[in-house]
Write an enzyme that holds these catalytic residues in place. Structure first.
Site, PDB file in Angstrom:
ATOM      1  N   GLU A  66      -1.327   1.245  76.165  1.00  0.00           N
ATOM      2  CA  GLU A  66      -0.489   2.443  76.247  1.00  0.00           C
ATOM      3  C   GLU A  66      -0.790   3.303  75.019  1.00  0.00           C
ATOM      4  O   GLU A  66      -0.696   2.811  73.890  1.00  0.00           O
ATOM      5  CB  GLU A  66       0.991   2.063  76.268  1.00  0.00           C
ATOM      6  CG  GLU A  66       1.921   3.258  76.375  1.00  0.00           C
ATOM      7  CD  GLU A  66       3.397   2.865  76.285  1.00  0.00           C
ATOM      8  OE1 GLU A  66       4.246   3.771  76.380  1.00  0.00           O
ATOM      9  OE2 GLU A  66       3.684   1.665  76.099  1.00  0.00           O
ATOM     10  N   ARG A 123       0.218 -14.880  73.557  1.00  0.00           N
ATOM     11  CA  ARG A 123       0.056 -13.752  72.647  1.00  0.00           C
ATOM     12  C   ARG A 123      -0.179 -14.296  71.239  1.00  0.00           C
ATOM     13  O   ARG A 123       0.162 -15.438  70.924  1.00  0.00           O
ATOM     14  CB  ARG A 123       1.264 -12.828  72.674  1.00  0.00           C
ATOM     15  CG  ARG A 123       2.555 -13.446  72.188  1.00  0.00           C
ATOM     16  CD  ARG A 123       3.680 -12.415  72.175  1.00  0.00           C
ATOM     17  NE  ARG A 123       3.445 -11.415  71.158  1.00  0.00           N
ATOM     18  CZ  ARG A 123       4.137 -10.283  71.064  1.00  0.00           C
ATOM     19  NH1 ARG A 123       5.083 -10.001  71.950  1.00  0.00           N
ATOM     20  NH2 ARG A 123       3.893  -9.423  70.105  1.00  0.00           N
ATOM     21  N   LYS A 155       5.756  -2.832  68.834  1.00  0.00           N
ATOM     22  CA  LYS A 155       5.361  -1.442  68.588  1.00  0.00           C
ATOM     23  C   LYS A 155       6.573  -0.608  68.179  1.00  0.00           C
ATOM     24  O   LYS A 155       6.463   0.302  67.345  1.00  0.00           O
ATOM     25  CB  LYS A 155       4.703  -0.869  69.839  1.00  0.00           C
ATOM     26  CG  LYS A 155       4.005   0.462  69.593  1.00  0.00           C
ATOM     27  CD  LYS A 155       3.319   0.976  70.850  1.00  0.00           C
ATOM     28  CE  LYS A 155       2.181   0.093  71.258  1.00  0.00           C
ATOM     29  NZ  LYS A 155       1.443   0.663  72.420  1.00  0.00           N
TER      30      LYS A 155
END
Length: 716
Positions: free
Chosen positions: A213, A434, A444
């Site tokens: 993104e 992750r 983020k």
């Protein structure tokens, strides 16, 4: 031309016969057009059970030891003269030497021994491919080879040695095969991870995607996703990698972030075969949502956000769940226009109200946002949610395998439901863990808060886990790739320690970092050196004692030098010390004074050179700089601590509660004259201080600024 491929996990008893015959073809006629290549691969195109493959000039693939040998015979006329019915019979009997248990190969070995009683070759009086096939099977079978080496099977032992000793190229071929197998094994061991995760349908082709993104800079967690998708697509399966920007939220996205992501991927050596944008598919996604509304698989909802959240948690239906198709389509059109009425609504998938998996409880798939989009401008006033557009666009773009972090696991059924609802091609999903690090935010939202509030210098702050941040701190791309690929696609969730990360980096920078000298300015001690030449002079010294390719540097010598206060305070009068890159000296006098805090400091030293002294016998080996014969360069050495004050960051932890107050430490120092030639991003070692990256070179009289690079020894 023939390309021979050997599966890395294959039984060498099966692969060696074809390998030797291929080498024999090349060895016997080196001037021919034969070009045999040995390529060890993890999995052949024929599947996991295939062990050996040959692709001849026509492009036809053949699998299996005997068929590959026959393919070689057909491809190269030279071998046809070495092939007849008897040779073919022994080629077929070669398989009896494949089993790796002694009971199974004992009988065939005894039969071969009887056959060779009065023979030097298996067939006829010259070397044939029958000899090579049987010899290769035995040599590749540890059990059979051990039995022959013992010498009990006399005729086989005699024949085996004879073939080996009269054909020197055989040893070279065997060595090559074993060396490549060992290299492959070592490479896998160094990677530290298994990539054998049995992805389904890879024989049909592999297309992966990395969907960032563009609402921030890539951090190390994103780097893992990008590198793994790249590795599976390009390294393992020679497939296709798509970089698709998930640009569906104009409130957060900027072209600045998009450009930075492209640059960071290129820096990591990731080159997507195609770059796309979810916004390229807004028209199609709009139509797909209409289809779902018409088929009763979605509905419009204006339930207040907190109420909707509570209803989903409690498994309660929305009052709008059973609205008519006509009403739903009407609200959808108002959303598209971005009217005052439209912005109140969203579209939800009609999956379940009370599914135990809360991700399946009628998730939102479209929502309004009247802000202009950085690519489509004001065309759209509503945008698809990631959970809707991701599976749809994956299917549309031909993605075969969606590799994503394990945090999405609960949403995998949702992903499949979307594709089923729209009757789209299915996509295989693989979850991997992750990458979490101690004392590190990878959210983020939290990273953005630190940037927006000025808690850090920006997205490239050297304390940040962004790709730009860790590179600015001094991480090399090669080390970054190695470290991440070592973690592999495992699903085991761990909190990694940064010391392991930086220790990997040290392996790359230590052999190529030029050595320099810097002395802390604060209370630096002037030392007079008796026995030094009166006139200052310089000598050329290696920049790196073990890497002459880095060239040389100038080292200045004079009767006056400076030494760090901490070193001077550790000296004793009449102690012999070593001045690094010069020689031994004896401390004849130490002068002291009291500073304002009533602490004793060294104010001067008298040293006497003793160059014939043994540097191995001294305890103190210190750095120094001549104050004459060179212009000392002012530098600022900056070290950093963690931004975060706790090892494990919980999901609900607030940023302000977890921050360290002071995380930047600056030391003013003087460096040798060669430092004036350094450029931004150069990595050096200041001896006895550590490794540093040049953040700002010496310019217009301003001190050079260098950031300390951790090495894995400390906890910073």
């Amino acid at each position: 031309m023939a390309t021979l491929s050997i599966a890395s996990k294959a039984n060498q008893a099966i692969t060696f016969p074809a390998l030797l015959i291929a080498h024999y073809a090349k060895e016997a006629d080196p001037k021919s057009s034969i070009d045999v290549k040995f390529e060890e691969v993890d999995t052949l195109k024929a599947g996991d059970n295939a062990t050996v493959e040959i692709v001849v000039g026509s492009g036809t693939s053949t699998y299996g030891s005997e068929k590959v040998i026959n393919g070689l015979v057909e491809a190269y006329p030279f071998l046809q003269g070495k092939h007849d019915a008897l040779v073919q019979e022994w080629l077929e009997r070669t398989a009896s030497f494949f089993p790796t248990d002694f009971k199974s190969v004992d009988g065939p070995l005894l039969e071969l021994d009887a056959h060779l009683t009065l023979r030097s070759h298996v067939v006829g009086y010259d070397l044939t491919i029958a000899d090579l096939s049987i010899w290769g099977a035995i040599r590749g079978n540890k059990v059979a080879y051990a039995a022959v080496k013992k010498g009990a099977i006399l005729n086989v032992n005699r024949w085996f040695k004879f073939i080996d000793e009269t054909n020197a190229w055989i040893a070279a071929a065997v060595h090559l095969a074993n060396a490549q197998a060992q290299a492959k094994k070592a490479a896998k061991s160094s990677e530290g991870a298994s990539y054998d995760i049995a992805l389904p349908d890879t024989e049909k082709g592999v297309v992966t995607r990395f969907p960032p993104e563009p609402s921030g800079y890539l951090h190390i967690g994103h780097a893992k996703a990008a590198l793994l998708n790249d590795y599976f697509a390009h390294e393992m399966y020679k497939g296709t990698l798509i970089c698709r920007f998930d640009d569906t939220n104009p409130s957060k996205e900027k072209e600045e972030f998009q450009d930075a992501i492209v640059e960071d991927l290129a820096l990591m050596g990731i080159r997507p075969d195609k770059t796309t944008y979810t916004s390229d598919y807004f028209d199609e996604l709009y139509q797909y949502c209409i289809t779902m509304l018409k088929e009763g698989k979605a509905y419009a909802d204006d339930t207040e956000q907190e109420t909707m959240k509570r209803q989903r948690w409690d498994g309660l239906p929305s009052e709008r769940r059973d609205a008519s198709v006509e009403d739903n389509l009407a609200h959808y059109e108002e959303m598209k226009k971005g009217t005052e009425e439209g912005v109140r609504w969203c579209i939800r998938a009609k999956i379940s109200v009370d599914n135990p998996n809360k991700a399946m409880r009628d998730p939102v798939i479209y929502r309004c946002n009247p802000l202009p989009h950085h690519r489509t401008g004001n065309k759209w006033k509503m945008y698809p949610i990631y959970d809707f557009c991701c599976p749809v666009v994956d299917s549309m773009e031909g993605v075969t395998h969606a590799l994503r972090t394990i945090e999405y696991r609960d949403r995998n059924p949702q992903y499949d439901w979307m594709l089923d609802a729209l009757k789209l091609r299915k996509v295989h999903i693989w979850d991997f863990a992750r990458m979490n690090f101690i004392r590190t935010f990878l959210s983020k939202r939290k990273l953005t808060k630190l940037v927006d509030e000025g808690r850090v210098w920006g997205w490239d702050d050297p304390r940040f886990p962004t790709i730009r941040g860790i590179r600015r701190r001094g991480m090399t791309i090669d080390a970054l790739r190695e470290f991440i690929l070592k973690q592999g696609p495992s699903r085991n969730i761990v909190n990694l320690d940064w010391t392991l990360f930086w220790a990997t980096n040290k392996k790359y920078i230590d052999p190529v970092a030029p050595r320099h000298t810097a002395i802390d300015k604060e209370h630096a001690v002037i030392a007079n050196v008796k026995g030094a030449r009166a006139a200052p002079f310089t000598e050329e010294k290696p920049k790196h004692g073990k890497n002459s390719q880095l060239g040389t540097k100038k080292v200045a010598f004079s009767p006056t030098i400076i030494i760090e206060q901490s070193d001077a305070k550790s000296f004793k009068e009449d102690e012999e010390i070593t001045l690094m890159s010069w020689g031994n000296a004896i401390v004849r006098k130490i002068s002291h004074s009291m500073n304002p805090l009533n602490h004793s400091i060294v104010t001067g030293l008298e040293l006497e050179l003793h160059l014939q002294g043994d540097f191995k016998a001294t305890k103190q080996k210190v750095t120094w700089l001549s104050t004459h014969g060179q212009e000392l360069i002012p530098v600022e050495l900056v070290d950093f601590d963690y931004l975060i004050n706790k090892d494990i960051i919980e999901k609900d932890d607030e940023v302000d509660e977890c921050l360290n107050d002071h995380t930047e430490f600056l030391t003013e120092a003087l460096a040798d004259e060669n430092v004036a030639d350094l450029k931004e991003n150069d990595i050096i070692q200041f001896e006895r201080k550590g490794y540093f990256r040049v953040d700002r070179p010496l310019i217009h009289g301003k001190p050079a600024v260098l950031f300390n690079i951790p090495t894995g020894k400390a906890t910073k």
